[in-house]
Design an enzyme around this catalytic site. Sequence first.
Site, mmCIF file in Angstrom:
data_model
loop_
_atom_site.group_PDB
_atom_site.id
_atom_site.type_symbol
_atom_site.label_atom_id
_atom_site.label_comp_id
_atom_site.label_asym_id
_atom_site.label_seq_id
_atom_site.Cartn_x
_atom_site.Cartn_y
_atom_site.Cartn_z
ATOM 1 N N SER A 131 29.165 59.763 20.848
ATOM 2 C CA SER A 131 28.617 60.747 19.904
ATOM 3 C C SER A 131 28.888 60.356 18.460
ATOM 4 O O SER A 131 29.898 59.707 18.148
ATOM 5 C CB SER A 131 29.223 62.127 20.166
ATOM 6 O OG SER A 131 28.855 62.601 21.441
ATOM 7 N N GLU A 249 30.031 60.152 34.620
ATOM 8 C CA GLU A 249 30.708 61.220 33.886
ATOM 9 C C GLU A 249 30.298 62.590 34.405
ATOM 10 O O GLU A 249 31.106 63.511 34.475
ATOM 11 C CB GLU A 249 30.380 61.097 32.400
ATOM 12 C CG GLU A 249 31.183 62.047 31.523
ATOM 13 C CD GLU A 249 30.932 61.821 30.046
ATOM 14 O OE1 GLU A 249 31.749 62.303 29.242
ATOM 15 O OE2 GLU A 249 29.933 61.181 29.692
#
Length: 387
Positions: A131, A249
């Site tokens: 991110s 994930e």
Amino acid sequence: MDLTYTDEEREFRARLRDWLGKTLPELPAKPSPDDWPGRRAYDAGWQRRLYDAGYAGLHWPVDAGGRGATPTQHLIFLEETERAGAPYVGANFVGLLHAGPTIAAEGTAAQRARWLPPVLRGDEVWCQGFSEPEAGSDLAALRTRAVRDGDDYVITGSKIWTSHAEVADWCELLVRTEPVSEAVPKHRGISWLAMPMDAPGVTVRPLRTLAGSAEFAQVFLDEVRVPVANRVGEENDGWRVTMVTLSFERGTAFVGDVVACRRTLAGLARAAKANGRWDDPVLRRRLGRLYGEFGALWRLTQWNVSEAQASGGVPGVGGSVFKLAYSHARQELYDAAAQVLGADSLALDGEWMLDRLSSLSYTIAAGTSQIQRNIVAERILGLPKGR
């Protein structure tokens, strides 16, 4: 269909339970939540014990250094470690649960040999550099740039919400190796790199969360040089590799959490019976519905783990179904905890409050619930993409 455990699986459970019973009392005291070097050492010590006992990397393939255990043995391991209150993977979670499996699936033989054994032994910790301040849910909008210079990439940019960056040795880093243009859509031109965190030009600035912890950081990259040999996958093919990472994930990285939530729910039921709130039929119905939801999530977990094993180790899009349902069920679990415990659930230094605050992040972390709904709609239900 025979759904009972085999003799080998029952023996595996008994052996694991015996080992946990002998090993857990020998562990040192847990360090303070703010003592990150101490927490890293504690988590690394636990990982080394697992490795020496043959329990590290049960869900990894043998050619990646894993144990090649069956999906059922992996699930038994999760059940038993949670039942016994064993430590979580902690600072090792990025390396063990998605960076490592990604390298196992997409890396070269040399890359697997270099990076995977230290992860399994607990010698090296990884963080996630995905991110950015302007590229969170829209991850493909990332701007961190990597320019090829001989055998290196020269990287400039920044990352945010970088898990465990303050104690990490390596970072799974997404960079843009080709600028966006009419010919290059934003999902292309991205590469997946393994970046050493001690490289010149890397600056880590910890971020303190609402719960008061600092397991995240903003990372600034000022002309950081990373060898081209550290690229996993082909140049500009990083988006595809990233989808592998996100599959791990979302699909299998949270499986232990489901077991923990079921244990928490059982504790809430005991607390409600002890303090008289069990007499409230609305509360009992709420806890019963949560019991059913987490039971269904565990069955979905079993299916996802089995599917991953059957498809070469990479989970499918069913991980988004799990992530979406689990995120909201976890938040409701801690809403119910407040109803059961009343004012006792509001103590700022109490475990319940910290878990409650942590639960708020799950509809954002690893892809927001809005993103998961889009994935389910488009890739599972076949609905058209929005314009």
